[in-house]
Design a protein around this motif. Structure first.
Motif, PDB file in Angstrom:
ATOM      1  N   LEU A   1       0.810  -1.221   0.000  1.00 56.23           N
ATOM      2  CA  LEU A   1       0.000   0.000   0.000  1.00 56.23           C
ATOM      3  C   LEU A   1       0.847   1.276   0.000  1.00 56.23           C
ATOM      4  CD1 LEU A   1      -2.923  -0.986   2.402  1.00 56.23           C
ATOM      5  CD2 LEU A   1      -3.016  -0.691  -0.078  1.00 56.23           C
ATOM      6  N   PRO A   2       1.940   1.343   0.765  1.00 53.62           N
ATOM      7  CA  PRO A   2       2.769   2.566   0.701  1.00 53.62           C
ATOM      8  C   PRO A   2       3.344   2.819  -0.686  1.00 53.62           C
ATOM      9  CG  PRO A   2       3.315   1.263   2.651  1.00 53.62           C
ATOM     10  CD  PRO A   2       2.434   0.403   1.791  1.00 53.62           C
ATOM     11  N   VAL A   3       3.687   1.755  -1.399  1.00 55.40           N
ATOM     12  CA  VAL A   3       4.246   1.916  -2.738  1.00 55.40           C
ATOM     13  C   VAL A   3       3.165   2.395  -3.710  1.00 55.40           C
ATOM     14  CG1 VAL A   3       5.490   0.780  -4.614  1.00 55.40           C
ATOM     15  CG2 VAL A   3       5.888   0.083  -2.243  1.00 55.40           C
ATOM     16  N   VAL A   4       1.975   1.842  -3.578  1.00 50.55           N
ATOM     17  CA  VAL A   4       0.864   2.277  -4.426  1.00 50.55           C
ATOM     18  C   VAL A   4       0.576   3.753  -4.193  1.00 50.55           C
ATOM     19  CG1 VAL A   4      -1.594   1.988  -4.910  1.00 50.55           C
ATOM     20  CG2 VAL A   4      -0.152  -0.022  -4.548  1.00 50.55           C
ATOM     21  N   ASP A   5       0.666   4.184  -2.942  1.00 52.41           N
ATOM     22  CA  ASP A   5       0.428   5.595  -2.628  1.00 52.41           C
ATOM     23  C   ASP A   5       1.497   6.486  -3.260  1.00 52.41           C
ATOM     24  OD1 ASP A   5      -1.089   7.631  -1.084  1.00 52.41           O
ATOM     25  OD2 ASP A   5       0.847   7.884  -0.076  1.00 52.41           O
ATOM     26  N   MET A   6       2.735   6.000  -3.311  1.00 55.90           N
ATOM     27  CA  MET A   6       3.800   6.772  -3.955  1.00 55.90           C
ATOM     28  C   MET A   6       3.543   6.895  -5.453  1.00 55.90           C
ATOM     29  SD  MET A   6       5.978   7.811  -1.704  1.00 55.90           S
ATOM     30  CE  MET A   6       7.520   8.110  -2.544  1.00 55.90           C
ATOM     31  N   TYR A   7       3.051   5.828  -6.061  1.00 50.31           N
ATOM     32  CA  TYR A   7       2.667   5.916  -7.476  1.00 50.31           C
ATOM     33  C   TYR A   7       1.582   6.964  -7.658  1.00 50.31           C
ATOM     34  CZ  TYR A   7      -0.001   4.885 -11.689  1.00 50.31           C
ATOM     35  OH  TYR A   7      -0.701   5.005 -12.864  1.00 50.31           O
ATOM     36  N   ARG A   8       0.591   6.933  -6.786  1.00 55.65           N
ATOM     37  CA  ARG A   8      -0.541   7.854  -6.891  1.00 55.65           C
ATOM     38  C   ARG A   8      -0.070   9.307  -6.820  1.00 55.65           C
ATOM     39  NH1 ARG A   8      -5.656   6.561  -4.519  1.00 55.65           N
ATOM     40  NH2 ARG A   8      -4.521   5.126  -3.167  1.00 55.65           N
ATOM     41  N   ARG A   9       0.872   9.581  -5.919  1.00 56.79           N
ATOM     42  CA  ARG A   9       1.271  10.964  -5.670  1.00 56.79           C
ATOM     43  C   ARG A   9       2.348  11.478  -6.628  1.00 56.79           C
ATOM     44  NH1 ARG A   9       3.861  11.810  -1.392  1.00 56.79           N
ATOM     45  NH2 ARG A   9       4.186   9.716  -0.567  1.00 56.79           N
ATOM     46  N   LYS A  10       3.260  10.585  -7.068  1.00 57.94           N
ATOM     47  CA  LYS A  10       4.417  11.077  -7.812  1.00 57.94           C
ATOM     48  C   LYS A  10       4.509  10.602  -9.260  1.00 57.94           C
ATOM     49  CE  LYS A  10       7.410  11.881  -3.834  1.00 57.94           C
ATOM     50  NZ  LYS A  10       8.775  11.739  -3.273  1.00 57.94           N
TER      51      LYS A  10
ATOM     52  N   LEU B   1       1.673  -5.960  -8.783  1.00 54.34           N
ATOM     53  CA  LEU B   1       3.085  -6.273  -8.614  1.00 54.34           C
ATOM     54  C   LEU B   1       3.947  -5.479  -9.590  1.00 54.34           C
ATOM     55  CD1 LEU B   1       2.998 -10.171  -8.220  1.00 54.34           C
ATOM     56  CD2 LEU B   1       3.329  -8.481  -6.403  1.00 54.34           C
ATOM     57  N   SER B   2       3.551  -5.433 -10.856  1.00 50.68           N
ATOM     58  CA  SER B   2       4.340  -4.723 -11.863  1.00 50.68           C
ATOM     59  C   SER B   2       4.329  -3.219 -11.609  1.00 50.68           C
ATOM     60  CB  SER B   2       3.815  -5.043 -13.269  1.00 50.68           C
ATOM     61  OG  SER B   2       2.479  -4.609 -13.423  1.00 50.68           O
ATOM     62  N   LEU B   3       3.179  -2.682 -11.200  1.00 47.82           N
ATOM     63  CA  LEU B   3       3.083  -1.256 -10.879  1.00 47.82           C
ATOM     64  C   LEU B   3       4.052  -0.900  -9.750  1.00 47.82           C
ATOM     65  CD1 LEU B   3      -0.158   0.822 -10.440  1.00 47.82           C
ATOM     66  CD2 LEU B   3       1.564   0.838  -8.647  1.00 47.82           C
ATOM     67  N   CYS B   4       4.059  -1.716  -8.704  1.00 49.37           N
ATOM     68  CA  CYS B   4       4.910  -1.438  -7.549  1.00 49.37           C
ATOM     69  C   CYS B   4       6.385  -1.657  -7.877  1.00 49.37           C
ATOM     70  CB  CYS B   4       4.486  -2.298  -6.363  1.00 49.37           C
ATOM     71  SG  CYS B   4       2.863  -1.846  -5.692  1.00 49.37           S
ATOM     72  N   ALA B   5       6.694  -2.640  -8.711  1.00 48.02           N
ATOM     73  CA  ALA B   5       8.086  -2.864  -9.117  1.00 48.02           C
ATOM     74  C   ALA B   5       8.617  -1.649  -9.866  1.00 48.02           C
ATOM     75  CB  ALA B   5       8.184  -4.118  -9.981  1.00 48.02           C
ATOM     76  N   ALA B   6       7.837  -1.126 -10.808  1.00 48.68           N
ATOM     77  CA  ALA B   6       8.253   0.049 -11.576  1.00 48.68           C
ATOM     78  C   ALA B   6       8.393   1.270 -10.674  1.00 48.68           C
ATOM     79  CB  ALA B   6       7.246   0.323 -12.685  1.00 48.68           C
ATOM     80  N   THR B   7       7.473   1.423  -9.731  1.00 47.78           N
ATOM     81  CA  THR B   7       7.514   2.572  -8.820  1.00 47.78           C
ATOM     82  C   THR B   7       8.746   2.523  -7.928  1.00 47.78           C
ATOM     83  OG1 THR B   7       5.088   2.702  -8.800  1.00 47.78           O
ATOM     84  CG2 THR B   7       6.261   3.780  -6.997  1.00 47.78           C
ATOM     85  N   MET B   8       9.052   1.352  -7.375  1.00 44.45           N
ATOM     86  CA  MET B   8      10.210   1.228  -6.495  1.00 44.45           C
ATOM     87  C   MET B   8      11.511   1.466  -7.251  1.00 44.45           C
ATOM     88  SD  MET B   8       9.143  -1.968  -4.010  1.00 44.45           S
ATOM     89  CE  MET B   8      10.460  -1.626  -2.825  1.00 44.45           C
ATOM     90  N   ALA B   9      11.593   0.988  -8.482  1.00 42.81           N
ATOM     91  CA  ALA B   9      12.807   1.177  -9.275  1.00 42.81           C
ATOM     92  C   ALA B   9      12.984   2.637  -9.675  1.00 42.81           C
ATOM     93  CB  ALA B   9      12.783   0.279 -10.510  1.00 42.81           C
ATOM     94  N   ARG B  10      11.919   3.268 -10.115  1.00 45.15           N
ATOM     95  CA  ARG B  10      12.024   4.655 -10.587  1.00 45.15           C
ATOM     96  C   ARG B  10      12.310   5.620  -9.440  1.00 45.15           C
ATOM     97  NH1 ARG B  10      10.552   7.117 -15.198  1.00 45.15           N
ATOM     98  NH2 ARG B  10      11.461   5.194 -16.035  1.00 45.15           N
ATOM     99  N   LEU B  11      11.663   5.412  -8.296  1.00 45.50           N
ATOM    100  CA  LEU B  11      11.842   6.317  -7.155  1.00 45.50           C
ATOM    101  C   LEU B  11      12.955   5.862  -6.220  1.00 45.50           C
ATOM    102  CD1 LEU B  11       8.106   7.075  -6.276  1.00 45.50           C
ATOM    103  CD2 LEU B  11       9.649   8.367  -7.766  1.00 45.50           C
ATOM    104  N   LYS B  12      13.598   4.744  -6.572  1.00 41.18           N
ATOM    105  CA  LYS B  12      14.695   4.195  -5.754  1.00 41.18           C
ATOM    106  C   LYS B  12      14.264   3.990  -4.308  1.00 41.18           C
ATOM    107  CE  LYS B  12      18.335   6.177  -8.666  1.00 41.18           C
ATOM    108  NZ  LYS B  12      17.405   6.633  -9.722  1.00 41.18           N
ATOM    109  N   LEU B  13      13.125   3.339  -4.139  1.00 36.96           N
ATOM    110  CA  LEU B  13      12.597   3.082  -2.805  1.00 36.96           C
ATOM    111  C   LEU B  13      13.298   1.890  -2.177  1.00 36.96           C
ATOM    112  CD1 LEU B  13       8.766   3.524  -3.474  1.00 36.96           C
ATOM    113  CD2 LEU B  13      10.422   5.242  -2.714  1.00 36.96           C
ATOM    114  N   ALA B  14      13.455   1.945  -0.858  1.00 36.83           N
ATOM    115  CA  ALA B  14      14.080   0.844  -0.135  1.00 36.83           C
ATOM    116  C   ALA B  14      13.136  -0.348  -0.079  1.00 36.83           C
ATOM    117  CB  ALA B  14      14.460   1.292   1.275  1.00 36.83           C
TER     118      ALA B  14
END
Length: 521
Positions: A94-103, A136-149
């Motif tokens: 959910l935190p990763v999905v929220d980052m996608y939503r906002r950024k 899963l794919s949405l969150c993978a792309a978000t974590m890679a692009r935003l360099k999330l831990a």
């Protein structure tokens, strides 16, 4: 105690039976209530391929006759697929999905704000395997692009990284033969997998294959044909049109710098936005980006680096000259990340058009008065001015593609400086190159080798003691002497002259260079 089956009469009448003997329906109708119909044997728990084909055939008929295959503006949650083994609890994402939503939604507007909750809700259902893979794919792309831990769950030893999510998405996809069950899920998931792999220099071909896969799925769904949208409601059609243009823009942005042909073409109308739409401003900014990419038609991108003589017809040249100054970017985007994306892309597209026209001029051995050599400098000035007005995060959020566009612009301006070094404007052009060099060095770059080659050309354009003009960059890749000298030359220029406050130019070192050295990157 009632039986757990319907009586013969209720079966024929196709009405609910309460299972009593006699049942209430037969008693009221004065019918003999019997249970002579034999009970059918239950089918297998696992879906067979023949059963899946039958289900898809039946649902396909219903979809074509009644409702579109996308609901809630994006996805049909009832799409049948074989269930898959769920290995990651989506509630932890959910935190990763929220980052996608906002950024990232302003950049990747494929799953709308009001759809995300519905997507997550149905993705938890094991029967909605495609929704699970989408998240899963949405969150993978978000974590890679935003360099999330990596995310950590209680009771687990290892974290959930973008790599873990991408690997799980690919595994789950293969369980239900995703290439045979094609719908909008397929397009969106392939798009996000492209976005994930595009962040890594050693996965360039993988990212290319996934964006081409998304384009192919879009064509299989006939999203490139206008009549396809007649069966959708207005709001749903808008969402699907947006999805199509997201894939088109991404494919062109990825293929053009690699000198590859593009697949999708602008054959449908743009989405029609209304001011009362929830994401009206976000999509308005995105459509400005789309208009830049579809300004030149598909044939331009097929021919702009074609070395035939000449690559463009006279009518094409007239149209390209008109496009060179016709782009409009006067809009007020809701997000500054959209602002920098639109303006940098606008500058980049102007350079592509300019290079195509210069190439045509070199073939014809004439200098076209309508194609001034000052265009790269004007574009560079706009790029530097805009980048100074936005945050660094709004630039970096676009990933390696933003750096690639800036490298193309810098390369074009360096060519002008090298070939026109007797011009009175050379000092000003050098100052612009100086600013571009600092900006590019400060940004993340997926392909450091390509960046170093451009920086070497910039160092040559800024140098006061280098007589030799480098050969066209496209032909330097196999030169071991050049490759071994890159680090030393670029480091010297970056540590020395590029950091100087004042740039000096010795006019005695000026030489003339023909147009043939231009446009190579």
């Amino acid at each position: 105690m009632p039986l757990k089956r319907a009586c013969d009469c209720c079966i024929v009448r196709k009405i609910r039976c309460d299972g009593h003997k006699p049942c209430e329906q037969c008693r009221c109708a004065c019918l003999a209530c019997t249970f002579l119909t034999p009970r059918l044997k239950r089918g297998p728990k696992q879906l067979r391929s023949r059963t899946m084909a039958s289900i898809q055939g039946r649902q396909g008929k219903v979809d074509n006759e009644t409702s579109p295959s996308i609901s809630n503006d994006t996805i049909n949650v009832s799409q049948a697929r074989a269930p898959v083994q769920v290995r990651i609890q989506l509630s932890t994402l959910l935190p990763v999905v929220d980052m996608y939503r906002r950024k990232l939604y302003p950049i990747w507007p494929v799953v709308a704000f009001d759809d995300l909750n519905s997507v997550l809700k149905h993705a938890e259902d094991k029967q909605n395997s495609a929704m699970y893979v989408l998240v899963l794919s949405l969150c993978a792309a978000t974590m890679a692009r935003l360099k999330l831990a990596s995310l950590y769950n209680e009771g687990t030893e290892c974290g959930i990284s973008g790599e873990v999510l991408a690997t799980e998405a690919i595994r789950a996809r293969m369980e239900y033969h995703y290439m045979e069950v094609v719908d909008e899920y397929s397009v969106v998931t392939s798009f996000f997998l492209h976005c994930y792999f595009s962040n890594f220099s050693d996965r360039d071909r993988t990212s290319l294959i996934y964006i081409r896969e998304a384009a192919t799925f879009a064509q299989l769904l006939r999203l490139h044909e206008e009549h396809t949208y007649a069966r959708y409601t207005e709001k749903v059609a808008q969402r699907i049109r947006t999805l199509y243009f997201v894939v088109l823009v991404t494919e062109r942005g990825h293929c053009i710098p690699r000198d590859l042909p593009v697949v999708l073409d602008s054959t449908i109308s743009l989405p029609l936005l209304k001011p009362d739409d929830l994401d009206f401003f976000v999509l308005t900014g995105f459509l400005n980006l789309v208009k830049i990419f579809i300004g030149p038609d598909k044939t331009f991108f097929d021919n702009w680096k074609d070395r035939r003589e000449p690559p463009f017809s006279d009518s094409s040249i007239v149209r390209l000259q008109g496009l060179l100054g016709s782009f409009e970017t006067n809009f007020v985007p809701l997000h500054e990340s959209q602002k920098i994306d639109v303006i940098v892309t606008h500058c980049w597209m102007q350079v592509l058009l300019w290079q195509a026209l210069i190439m045509q001029a070199s073939f014809n051995r004439v200098q076209d008065a309508n194609t001034p050599l000052t265009i790269p400098a004007s574009v560079a000035q706009t790029l530097l001015s805009t980048s100074s007005q936005v945050s660094r995060e709004s630039i970096e959020v676009h990933g390696p593609g933003m750096t690639t566009k800036m490298l193309q612009i810098s390369n074009a301006l360096a060519d002008v400086v090298i070939s026109m070094n007797r011009s009175s404007q050379v000092t000003h052009w050098q100052q612009l190159l100086h600013g571009l060099a600092h900006l590019i060095i400060s940004l993340p770059c997926r392909d450091n080798k390509a960046r170093d080659k451009v920086m070497l050309k910039l160092s040559t354009a800024l140098s006061v003691n280098k007589f030799e003009i480098p050969r066209a960059i496209d032909y330097l890749t196999e030169d071991p002497i050049f490759d071994s000298a890159i680090d030393q030359l670029v480091t010297e220029q970056h540590d020395g002259r590029l950091d100087d406050g004042e740039l000096q130019w010795d006019s005695a070192l000026c030489v003339d260079v023909p147009f043939s050295v231009l446009t190579e990157f």
